[in-house]
Design a protein around this motif. Structure first.
Motif, PDB file in Angstrom:
ATOM      1  N   PRO A   1      36.406  32.603  44.278  1.00 21.11           N
ATOM      2  CA  PRO A   1      36.273  34.344  44.956  1.00 21.11           C
ATOM      3  C   PRO A   1      35.557  33.839  46.585  1.00 21.11           C
ATOM      4  O   PRO A   1      35.628  35.196  46.819  1.00 21.11           O
ATOM      5  CB  PRO A   1      35.957  34.327  43.468  1.00 21.11           C
ATOM      6  CG  PRO A   1      34.652  33.491  43.011  1.00 21.11           C
ATOM      7  CD  PRO A   1      35.323  31.999  43.463  1.00 21.11           C
ATOM      8  N   GLU A   2      35.407  33.093  46.679  1.00 17.71           N
ATOM      9  CA  GLU A   2      34.752  32.892  47.915  1.00 17.71           C
ATOM     10  C   GLU A   2      35.871  33.582  49.125  1.00 17.71           C
ATOM     11  O   GLU A   2      35.857  33.761  50.105  1.00 17.71           O
ATOM     12  CB  GLU A   2      33.777  32.599  48.974  1.00 17.71           C
ATOM     13  CG  GLU A   2      33.961  30.562  48.564  1.00 17.71           C
ATOM     14  CD  GLU A   2      33.980  30.358  47.204  1.00 17.71           C
ATOM     15  OE1 GLU A   2      34.317  28.655  47.298  1.00 17.71           O
ATOM     16  OE2 GLU A   2      34.030  30.446  45.719  1.00 17.71           O
ATOM     17  N   PHE A   3      36.780  32.617  48.611  1.00 14.32           N
ATOM     18  CA  PHE A   3      38.178  33.173  49.537  1.00 14.32           C
ATOM     19  C   PHE A   3      38.874  34.044  49.088  1.00 14.32           C
ATOM     20  O   PHE A   3      40.058  34.265  50.169  1.00 14.32           O
ATOM     21  CB  PHE A   3      38.724  31.201  49.927  1.00 14.32           C
ATOM     22  CG  PHE A   3      37.395  30.348  50.040  1.00 14.32           C
ATOM     23  CD1 PHE A   3      37.545  30.413  51.735  1.00 14.32           C
ATOM     24  CD2 PHE A   3      37.910  29.337  49.418  1.00 14.32           C
ATOM     25  CE1 PHE A   3      37.181  29.747  52.460  1.00 14.32           C
ATOM     26  CE2 PHE A   3      36.776  28.294  50.657  1.00 14.32           C
ATOM     27  CZ  PHE A   3      36.169  28.462  51.196  1.00 14.32           C
ATOM     28  N   HIS A   4      39.202  33.854  47.428  1.00  5.05           N
ATOM     29  CA  HIS A   4      40.183  34.860  47.254  1.00  5.05           C
ATOM     30  C   HIS A   4      39.412  35.618  46.269  1.00  5.05           C
ATOM     31  O   HIS A   4      39.307  35.663  45.446  1.00  5.05           O
ATOM     32  CB  HIS A   4      40.955  34.363  46.396  1.00  5.05           C
ATOM     33  CG  HIS A   4      42.043  33.217  46.967  1.00  5.05           C
ATOM     34  ND1 HIS A   4      43.255  33.513  47.599  1.00  5.05           N
ATOM     35  CD2 HIS A   4      42.111  32.380  47.596  1.00  5.05           C
ATOM     36  CE1 HIS A   4      43.525  32.639  48.365  1.00  5.05           C
ATOM     37  NE2 HIS A   4      43.441  32.276  48.896  1.00  5.05           N
ATOM     38  N   PRO A   5      38.778  37.085  46.915  1.00  4.68           N
ATOM     39  CA  PRO A   5      38.242  38.006  45.967  1.00  4.68           C
ATOM     40  C   PRO A   5      39.375  38.331  44.866  1.00  4.68           C
ATOM     41  O   PRO A   5      38.380  38.967  43.489  1.00  4.68           O
ATOM     42  CB  PRO A   5      37.504  39.483  46.392  1.00  4.68           C
ATOM     43  CG  PRO A   5      37.496  38.399  47.802  1.00  4.68           C
ATOM     44  CD  PRO A   5      38.939  37.007  47.965  1.00  4.68           C
ATOM     45  N   GLU A   6      40.352  38.352  44.597  1.00  4.48           N
ATOM     46  CA  GLU A   6      41.143  38.749  44.004  1.00  4.48           C
ATOM     47  C   GLU A   6      41.080  37.465  42.664  1.00  4.48           C
ATOM     48  O   GLU A   6      41.294  38.158  41.390  1.00  4.48           O
ATOM     49  CB  GLU A   6      42.915  39.246  44.381  1.00  4.48           C
ATOM     50  CG  GLU A   6      43.782  37.429  44.484  1.00  4.48           C
ATOM     51  CD  GLU A   6      42.834  37.367  45.679  1.00  4.48           C
ATOM     52  OE1 GLU A   6      42.959  36.239  46.548  1.00  4.48           O
ATOM     53  OE2 GLU A   6      42.125  38.280  46.960  1.00  4.48           O
ATOM     54  N   ILE A   7      40.774  36.841  42.802  1.00  5.38           N
ATOM     55  CA  ILE A   7      41.061  35.165  42.146  1.00  5.38           C
ATOM     56  C   ILE A   7      42.193  35.082  41.266  1.00  5.38           C
ATOM     57  O   ILE A   7      42.280  33.717  41.850  1.00  5.38           O
ATOM     58  CB  ILE A   7      39.999  35.382  40.707  1.00  5.38           C
ATOM     59  CG1 ILE A   7      38.734  35.672  41.165  1.00  5.38           C
ATOM     60  CG2 ILE A   7      39.337  34.570  39.722  1.00  5.38           C
ATOM     61  CD1 ILE A   7      37.488  35.798  40.534  1.00  5.38           C
ATOM     62  N   ASP A   8      42.781  35.518  40.465  1.00 10.43           N
ATOM     63  CA  ASP A   8      44.189  34.983  39.593  1.00 10.43           C
ATOM     64  C   ASP A   8      45.065  35.136  41.379  1.00 10.43           C
ATOM     65  O   ASP A   8      45.133  35.899  41.845  1.00 10.43           O
ATOM     66  CB  ASP A   8      44.000  36.539  39.228  1.00 10.43           C
ATOM     67  CG  ASP A   8      46.048  36.164  38.676  1.00 10.43           C
ATOM     68  OD1 ASP A   8      47.243  35.981  38.883  1.00 10.43           O
ATOM     69  OD2 ASP A   8      45.078  35.647  36.941  1.00 10.43           O
ATOM     70  N   THR A   9      45.644  33.621  40.956  1.00 11.03           N
ATOM     71  CA  THR A   9      46.412  34.034  41.700  1.00 11.03           C
ATOM     72  C   THR A   9      47.784  34.099  41.700  1.00 11.03           C
ATOM     73  O   THR A   9      49.099  34.680  43.101  1.00 11.03           O
ATOM     74  CB  THR A   9      47.121  32.122  41.705  1.00 11.03           C
ATOM     75  OG1 THR A   9      45.958  31.252  41.587  1.00 11.03           O
ATOM     76  CG2 THR A   9      48.282  31.512  42.622  1.00 11.03           C
TER      77      THR A   9
END
Length: 409
Positions: A220-228
């Motif tokens: 989440p720290e790199f991808h706040p959207e989480i889901d790929t």
């Protein structure tokens, strides 16, 4: 003989969009009548003609009957007895089943104008399920018209699910899948293409490598959207903004993270080595869809090297030269631009990062220009020959990139 403007031209006029193609349907005529007027026959499966002056398409009004599986399994009837309403009934969506006569009056027997106002993509009739290409077309129109607020009608989505469950979609040939996908990737909101296919169940059948990304978490720290899968949708839309109408960039964006679906559960949400793990998946997808060589090649490069692009300023100059050489960017700078557009889309395809700049891209452009400026002439003048010239040029290019890096740091 009565002639009507039909399909996308009428639809786009009502939407206030530019009209690109003007197609016509001819009611109450025979092929020999059009030939006598100078029209040129071009249709293979049914009578289609080109106007002798404008070159626009004129098709005889026709009906169709399902005779087999897939989109080839149809028999057509085209004769003077076929009415305009019968011709419009065989079309896919109500918004595409509106005609305009030569006086400008609309003929809209299936409520297309109402659906345009309501922003709904709705099938014309139950015959919709007979042609699997229509499922792809609906997804593509969703990608085009999503910015205007269009959504797929509930009853149409139900028919699309039926087409998947009864195996009709299995009969789509790769060329047609790619043709519709390519056009969707060049639309304004390609994420809608994926969402419609996924909701109908067709994504798992046609693009299992992409479907597998949904539900796979990221840090989440790199991808706040989480889901790929969500990330993939954001990247596609970012690519459509960065490189408007460029399906090559869109395909590279689609393929860049396929390897994340292979990450072992115990390692999640980290994705160590996903860029290399994804290369075989990109190759498999490109081969199955029979995509053009340039699309397949650059998509593989983006998959393998997008992390190196992001950290370009941290790479050794020799590694940067290796990256540029692998892309053939010294000879073909447009390849670097495609590569960087897809990588920038990856950076922007994250919640809260939609407007991020991409300094790594500026650095790689400068590095390419500096490396490309190195020529063989000075080394030949100094007496070098054969492989020694290439080695000297590489060393000079590494030095030139190093100077650019020092300036950027």
């Amino acid at each position: 003989m009565r002639i009507y403007l039909v399909g996308g031209a009428v639809r786009d006029q009502l939407l206030g969009r530019p009209v690109v193609d003007r197609d016509h349907v001819v009611v109450g005529a025979r092929p020999d009548e059009l030939l006598a007027l100078g029209y040129r026959a071009v249709g293979k499966d049914f009578p289609v003609f080109l106007h002798p002056d404008s070159g626009e398409e004129y098709a005889l009004a026709r009906t169709e009957r399902k005779t087999g599986r897939g989109y080839h399994g149809f028999a057509f009837q085209a004769d003077p007895t076929v009415t305009l309403e019968e011709d419009l009934a065989r079309r896919d969506l109500t918004i595409n089943a509106i005609a305009q006569d030569e006086a400008g009056a609309l003929v809209d027997p299936y409520g297309g104008r109402q659906d345009i106002e309501a922003r709904v993509l709705r099938h014309v009739s139950l015959a919709f399920v007979e042609d699997p290409v229509r499922l792809l077309r609906v997804a593509r129109f969703a990608a085009r018209f999503a910015p205007l607020g269009f959504t797929v009608a509930t009853e149409t989505m139900a028919l699309m699910r039926q087409m998947v469950s009864n195996g009709e979609v299995d009969h789509l040939v790769p060329e047609r899948v790619w043709a519709e996908t390519r056009r969707a990737l060049a639309e304004a909101r390609p994420s809608a293409f994926l969402r419609v296919l996924r909701e109908s169940g067709a994504l798992a059948v046609l693009f299992p490598e992409v479907d597998a990304l949904y539900g796979v978490p990221q840090r989440p720290e790199f991808h706040p959207e989480i889901d790929t899968g969500t990330h993939m949708e954001l990247v596609l839309d970012a690519a459509a903004t960065i490189a408007t109408g460029d399906d090559l960039v869109g395909y590279c964006a689609l393929c860049h993270d396929l390897g994340k679906a292979l990450t072992p559960t115990a390692v999640l949400p980290r994705h160590i080595g996903h860029e290399h793990a994804g290369v075989p998946l990109v190759r498999a997808l490109s081969a199955r869809l029979k995509v053009p060589t340039e699309h397949a090649t650059l998509a593989e490069h983006v998959c393998r090297e997008h992390l190196n692009a992001h950290r370009a300023l941290e790479l050794k100059p020799a590694t940067v030269l290796k990256l540029l050489t692998a892309l053939d960017a010294l000879r073909r700078p447009e390849r670097l631009e495609t590569f960087l557009a897809a990588c920038w889309a990856d950076k922007r395809g994250r919640l809260g990062h939609e407007d991020d700049p991409y300094p790594a891209g500026d650095y790689l452009r400068q590095a390419r220009a500096a490396a490309a400026a190195v020529t063989a002439a000075p080394f030949i003048e100094n007496g070098l020959r054969g492989p020694a010239v290439g080695a000297a040029m590489d060393a000079a290019r590494v030095g030139a990139i190093g100077d650019v890096k020092q300036y950027n740091n």
